[in-house]
Motif scaffolding. Structure first.
Motif, PDB file in Angstrom:
ATOM      1  N   SER A  58      39.351  90.924 157.214  1.00 36.55           N
ATOM      2  CA  SER A  58      38.406  89.886 157.421  1.00 36.55           C
ATOM      3  C   SER A  58      38.598  88.747 156.628  1.00 36.55           C
ATOM      4  N   GLY A  59      39.753  88.712 155.891  1.00 37.32           N
ATOM      5  CA  GLY A  59      40.145  87.630 155.248  1.00 37.32           C
ATOM      6  C   GLY A  59      40.197  87.639 153.703  1.00 37.32           C
ATOM      7  N   PHE A  60      40.838  86.862 152.888  1.00 38.95           N
ATOM      8  CA  PHE A  60      40.826  86.850 151.528  1.00 38.95           C
ATOM      9  C   PHE A  60      39.462  85.830 151.154  1.00 38.95           C
ATOM     10  N   GLN A  61      38.604  86.379 150.166  1.00 34.57           N
ATOM     11  CA  GLN A  61      37.540  85.333 149.752  1.00 34.57           C
ATOM     12  C   GLN A  61      37.721  85.036 148.386  1.00 34.57           C
ATOM     13  N   PRO A  62      37.788  83.536 148.090  1.00 33.54           N
ATOM     14  CA  PRO A  62      37.730  83.056 146.986  1.00 33.54           C
ATOM     15  C   PRO A  62      36.115  82.855 146.048  1.00 33.54           C
ATOM     16  N   VAL A  63      36.207  83.410 144.956  1.00 31.17           N
ATOM     17  CA  VAL A  63      34.985  83.281 144.300  1.00 31.17           C
ATOM     18  C   VAL A  63      35.151  82.288 142.947  1.00 31.17           C
ATOM     19  N   PHE A  64      34.099  81.412 142.818  1.00 31.71           N
ATOM     20  CA  PHE A  64      34.195  80.520 141.885  1.00 31.71           C
ATOM     21  C   PHE A  64      33.111  80.841 140.482  1.00 31.71           C
ATOM     22  N   LYS A  65      33.587  80.752 139.488  1.00 30.05           N
ATOM     23  CA  LYS A  65      32.932  81.144 138.140  1.00 30.05           C
ATOM     24  C   LYS A  65      33.256  80.072 137.106  1.00 30.05           C
ATOM     25  N   SER A  66      32.043  79.716 136.518  1.00 33.04           N
ATOM     26  CA  SER A  66      31.874  79.212 135.179  1.00 33.04           C
ATOM     27  C   SER A  66      30.762  79.694 134.264  1.00 33.04           C
ATOM     28  N   ALA A  67      31.321  80.023 133.239  1.00 29.00           N
ATOM     29  CA  ALA A  67      30.193  80.545 132.300  1.00 29.00           C
ATOM     30  C   ALA A  67      29.340  79.435 131.782  1.00 29.00           C
ATOM     31  N   SER A  68      30.037  78.456 131.377  1.00 31.08           N
ATOM     32  CA  SER A  68      29.212  77.257 130.767  1.00 31.08           C
ATOM     33  C   SER A  68      28.274  76.508 131.883  1.00 31.08           C
ATOM     34  N   GLU A  69      28.801  76.400 133.112  1.00 30.66           N
ATOM     35  CA  GLU A  69      27.786  75.831 134.028  1.00 30.66           C
ATOM     36  C   GLU A  69      27.895  76.764 135.541  1.00 30.66           C
ATOM     37  N   PRO A  70      26.953  77.820 135.181  1.00 30.59           N
ATOM     38  CA  PRO A  70      26.759  78.764 136.882  1.00 30.59           C
ATOM     39  C   PRO A  70      26.628  78.043 137.932  1.00 30.59           C
ATOM     40  N   ASP A  71      25.973  76.886 137.725  1.00 27.22           N
ATOM     41  CA  ASP A  71      25.661  76.013 139.126  1.00 27.22           C
ATOM     42  C   ASP A  71      26.733  75.697 139.424  1.00 27.22           C
ATOM     43  N   TYR A  72      27.795  75.234 138.752  1.00 25.26           N
ATOM     44  CA  TYR A  72      29.093  74.508 139.449  1.00 25.26           C
ATOM     45  C   TYR A  72      29.595  75.479 140.312  1.00 25.26           C
ATOM     46  N   LEU A  93      50.492  87.223 148.879  1.00 25.88           N
ATOM     47  CA  LEU A  93      49.606  86.181 149.881  1.00 25.88           C
ATOM     48  C   LEU A  93      48.487  85.489 148.937  1.00 25.88           C
ATOM     49  N   ALA A  94      47.724  86.082 148.146  1.00 27.23           N
ATOM     50  CA  ALA A  94      46.639  85.610 147.528  1.00 27.23           C
ATOM     51  C   ALA A  94      47.331  84.419 146.295  1.00 27.23           C
ATOM     52  N   ALA A  95      48.345  84.648 145.782  1.00 27.81           N
ATOM     53  CA  ALA A  95      49.014  83.590 144.851  1.00 27.81           C
ATOM     54  C   ALA A  95      49.348  82.201 145.827  1.00 27.81           C
ATOM     55  N   GLU A  96      49.805  82.654 146.924  1.00 23.53           N
ATOM     56  CA  GLU A  96      50.095  81.328 147.857  1.00 23.53           C
ATOM     57  C   GLU A  96      48.826  80.819 148.485  1.00 23.53           C
ATOM     58  N   PHE A  97      47.960  81.322 148.827  1.00 29.35           N
ATOM     59  CA  PHE A  97      46.731  80.882 149.131  1.00 29.35           C
ATOM     60  C   PHE A  97      45.928  80.088 147.932  1.00 29.35           C
ATOM     61  N   ASP A  98      46.010  80.850 146.799  1.00 32.13           N
ATOM     62  CA  ASP A  98      45.524  80.087 145.753  1.00 32.13           C
ATOM     63  C   ASP A  98      46.019  78.621 145.294  1.00 32.13           C
ATOM     64  N   GLU A  99      47.287  78.379 145.647  1.00 29.97           N
ATOM     65  CA  GLU A  99      47.909  77.262 145.505  1.00 29.97           C
ATOM     66  C   GLU A  99      47.439  76.152 146.587  1.00 29.97           C
ATOM     67  N   ILE A 100      47.162  76.581 147.853  1.00 33.24           N
ATOM     68  CA  ILE A 100      46.575  75.779 148.936  1.00 33.24           C
ATOM     69  C   ILE A 100      45.254  75.422 148.585  1.00 33.24           C
ATOM     70  N   LEU A 101      44.235  76.260 147.686  1.00 35.38           N
ATOM     71  CA  LEU A 101      43.010  76.360 147.718  1.00 35.38           C
ATOM     72  C   LEU A 101      43.145  74.997 146.463  1.00 35.38           C
ATOM     73  N   HIS A 102      43.681  75.068 145.511  1.00 39.74           N
ATOM     74  CA  HIS A 102      43.759  74.186 144.378  1.00 39.74           C
ATOM     75  C   HIS A 102      44.229  72.914 145.064  1.00 39.74           C
ATOM     76  N   TYR A 103      45.229  72.679 145.966  1.00 38.57           N
ATOM     77  CA  TYR A 103      45.542  71.522 146.251  1.00 38.57           C
ATOM     78  C   TYR A 103      44.179  70.708 146.854  1.00 38.57           C
ATOM     79  N   LEU A 114      36.231  76.687 134.626  1.00 38.13           N
ATOM     80  CA  LEU A 114      36.284  77.043 136.155  1.00 38.13           C
ATOM     81  C   LEU A 114      37.411  78.029 136.217  1.00 38.13           C
ATOM     82  N   THR A 115      36.912  79.184 136.889  1.00 37.94           N
ATOM     83  CA  THR A 115      38.242  80.058 137.451  1.00 37.94           C
ATOM     84  C   THR A 115      37.659  80.550 139.041  1.00 37.94           C
ATOM     85  N   VAL A 116      38.997  80.824 139.633  1.00 31.92           N
ATOM     86  CA  VAL A 116      39.113  81.438 140.812  1.00 31.92           C
ATOM     87  C   VAL A 116      39.754  82.776 141.114  1.00 31.92           C
TER      88      VAL A 116
END
Length: 505
Positions: free
Chosen positions: A86-100, A374-384, A402-404
Motif C-alpha cells: 500500500s506504499g511507504f508512509q512518511p511520518v513527520f515529528k518535532s518534539a519542540s513543535e508537535p503541531d509543526y 527504496l526508502a532512502a531513495e524516496f527520502d531524497e525525493i521527499l526532502h527535495y 524535525l525528523t522524517v
C-alpha cells in the motif's frame, strides 16, 4: 604475472600459470575437466562485466519476458506487491513543535497527489513504478526538476535506456575509466554527471537520483532481477509454444476417409450420417481447395482423405505428459529462486503450515533490505520537495529537530489473527498508533482526530436525548436482561418499603 598474449598467462618464471595452479592448489573447482563445459568468462571489474551492450541485451530480454510471459509478469508484479504494498508512509515529528509535524503532514498529503513531470502520478504510484523498473531493468532514475508553467517542483522518472553514452564515448573512456555507460566519473571514481539520450548537456549528479542496489563493489549500473533466469524463462516460453502447437495439432485431427481416387464418392456419402439425413443435399465440389473446406465443414477439424493403398498413422493426443509437467515445475521453481523469493510465495504451491511460515519468513527477510534501499531513495525525493518549502514556502521556520521516519506495509504473514496481535502491541505500547495504521495504508493522526470528533458528537447527542449519563446509555444499549431484572427488583423493593412505612404511620 605477465600476459604473453590473450590466451596464455605466464608467471615470472616463464611457466604457464595454469601448470603452477594445477600443481600448487587442492581446489578441484579451479581445475579443468573434460567432463564439464569450459567456463571462458574472465575475472574482471564489475564495470566491465556489465558494459553497455550487455546491459542493453539483459534489459531487452527482461522487458520482452515481462510483456509476453505470464510467469515473468506474475513474478514481477508479485514482488512489487510484496515490497511496496500500500506504499511507504512518511511520518513527520518535532518534539519542540508537535503541531509543526501535523502541518508538514497536511502539506505533503496535498502535494504528493502529483509529483511527476509528465503523466500525472501520485507518490505511491511513483513508488510502484520505480520498484517495477528496478526489478525489470535493474535500475531507474529520478531527475529533480520543476514545471515551467506552475513553477512547482517535480521529479521526472526515467528508465535505464535513457541514461547511456555513445559507442564512441564508451570506447574512448574505457581506458581512462572517466565514464561508465553514460555516467561521468571524477578521478576518485565518484559519479559527477549523467548523460541522457538526445540531450547534449549532462545532468549534474546532485540533480539525479539513481535507483539501484549494487550487487558488487565497483558496479555503477544495475542489472535486472531476471539476469540469472532469462535463458530459463525463454526456454520455458519456447517449450510452452511448441507443446501448445503439438496439442493443437493432435486436437485438430479427426476421421480418415479412404477412397480409390482420394476423393469422396457422393453416392457412398449418402450412406453416412449426414447423407442419411439429407440425401440430396450433398454435391461434392470439384475444386480441391473447396473440397477440403467441404470436408472440414461436414466432418469437423481436419479430415484426411487418402487414396487406396495410402497409410495414415493417427497421432495420439498424449501431450503434455507427466514427466513434462514435473520438468516444467522444476523450471518455474528455478526462475522464482533466482529472484531470491521462495517459489511458494510466487506460485500457487500447496505446502504445509510450518513450511509456508518458513517461506514467508524468508520472503520477509528478502523484502526488508529492498524496502530500506527504496526508502532512502524516496527520502531524497521527499526532502527535495520539502527543502524548497522550508526555505521560502509554506514550511518556513522549520524546527531544528524535525525528523522524517518511514513506515512500511504490513509484514508478510499467514496468521489470520495478525491484526489482533498488532492491536495488542499498540495497547501494550510495543507499537505506535501511527505505525499500526501505516501498515494498512492509513493515517494514524487522521484516524485519531476522526474518532475524537465522532466521540464528542455522540456525547452531545446522548445528553440532548435526555439520558442521565453515558453509563446509562451504554447499559440500555447493551440490552442486558440481567441488568434490567436487577433494576426492576430494586425498584420493587423500594416501593414495598415505602408502603410498609406508610402503614406504620
Amino acid at each position: 604475472m605477465l600476459i604473453a598474449d590473450s590466451r596464455t598467462i605466464v608467471t615470472a618464471t616463464g611457466r604457464p600459470a595454469i601448470l603452477e595452479a594445477v600443481e600448487n592448489n587442492w581446489y578441484e573447482g579451479s581445475r579443468w575437466s573434460p567432463n564439464r563445459s569450459w567456463v571462458w568468462y574472465p575475472v574482471q571489474n564489475a564495470r566491465r562485466d556489465l558494459d553497455r551492450f550487455t546491459r542493453y541485451e539483459l534489459s531487452k530480454h527482461a522487458r520482452y519476458l515481462y510483456k509476453n510471459s505470464p510467469l515473468i509478469r506474475g513474478l514481477i508484479e508479485r514482488v512489487v506487491t510484496l515490497v511496496i504494498g500500500s506504499g511507504f508512509q512518511p511520518v513527520f515529528k518535532s518534539a519542540s513543535e508537535p503541531d509543526y509535524g501535523t502541518k508538514v503532514k497536511d502539506w505533503w498529503t496535498n502535494r504528493s497527489k502529483n509529483i511527476h513531470l509528465g503523466p500525472r502520478c501520485s507518490f505511491i504510484q511513483y513508488q510502484r513504478a520505480v520498484a517495477r523498473a528496478r526489478f525489470i531493468d535493474g535500475e531507474a532514475f529520478s531527475i529533480k526538476t520543476f514545471d515551467n508553467l506552475s513553477m512547482d517542483d517535480r521529479v521526472q522518472g526515467l528508465e535505464s535506456d535513457m541514461v547511456t553514452g555513445s559507442s564512441a564515448d564508451s570506447s574512448a573512456n574505457e581506458r581512462t575509466m572517466s565514464s561508465v555507460d553514460g555516467i561521468n566519473l571524477n578521478e576518485q571514481g565518484t559519479p559527477v554527471s549523467y548523460k541522457m539520450r538526445n540531450v547534449d548537456t549532462p545532468y549534474s549528479a546532485d540533480d539525479v537520483i539513481h535507483h539501484f542496489t549494487p550487487a558488487r563493489l565497483g558496479q555503477y549500473r544495475g542489472e535486472t532481477l531476471l539476469a540469472a533466469a532469462i535463458n530459463t524463462a525463454r526456454d520455458v516460453d519456447d517449450i510452452l509454444a511448441l507443446e501448445k502447437q503439438c496439442v493443437k495439432d493432435a486436437s485438430g485431427k479427426t476421421d480418415v476417409i479412404k477412397t480409390p481416387t482420394g476423393e469422396l464418392d457422393p453416392e457412398k456419402f449418402r450412406t453416412l450420417r449426414y447423407g442419411q439425413q439429407y440425401p440430396t443435399a450433398f454435391n461434392l465440389p470439384a475444386d480441391d481447395r473447396t473440397r477440403d473446406d467441404y470436408y472440414a465443414v461436414r466432418f469437423g477439424a481436419q479430415p484426411i482423405v487418402l487414396k487406396a493403398g495410402d497409410e495414415y498413422t493417427p497421432y495420439k493426443s498424449d501431450r503434455p505428459g507427466g514427466a513434462w509437467q514435473g520438468f516444467m515445475d522444476f523450471l518455474a521453481n528455478t526462475i522464482c529462486l533466482s529472484s531470491s523469493f521462495p517459489p511458494s510465495v510466487i506460485l500457487p504451491i500447496n505446502v504445509g503450515g510450518t513450511d509456508i511460515r518458513r517461506d514467508l519468513d524468508i520472503a520477509q527477510r528478502v523484502v526488508e533490505p529492498i524496502q530500506l534501499d527504496l526508502a532512502a531513495e524516496f527520502d531524497e525525493i521527499l526532502h527535495y520537495f520539502m527543502d524548497g518549502q522550508i526555505a521560502d514556502g509554506e514550511l518556513r521556520d522549520a524546527p531544528d529537530d524535525l525528523t522524517v521516519t518511514w513506515h512500511f506495509p504490513q509484514r508478510i504473514n499467514v496468521d489470520r489473527n495478525q491484526a489482533q496481535q498488532d492491536r495488542a502491541d499498540v495497547q501494550a505500547g510495543l507499537m505506535s498508533f501511527e505505525e499500526y495504521h501505516a501498515r494498512y495504508g492509513g493515517d494514524g493522526d487522521a484516524y485519531e482526530q476522526q474518532v475524537i470528533a465522532e466521540t464528542k458528537r455522540r456525547k452531545e447527542r446522548i445528553k440532548e436525548a435526555g439520558f442521565k449519563d453515558i453509563q446509562e446509555f451504554v447499559q440500555i444499549l447493551s440490552m442486558n436482561p440481567q441488568l434490567f431484572q436487577q433494576q426492576n427488583k430494586q425498584q420493587g423493593q423500594n416501593e414495598n418499603s415505602g408502603m410498609l412505612n406508610a402503614g406504620r404511620s
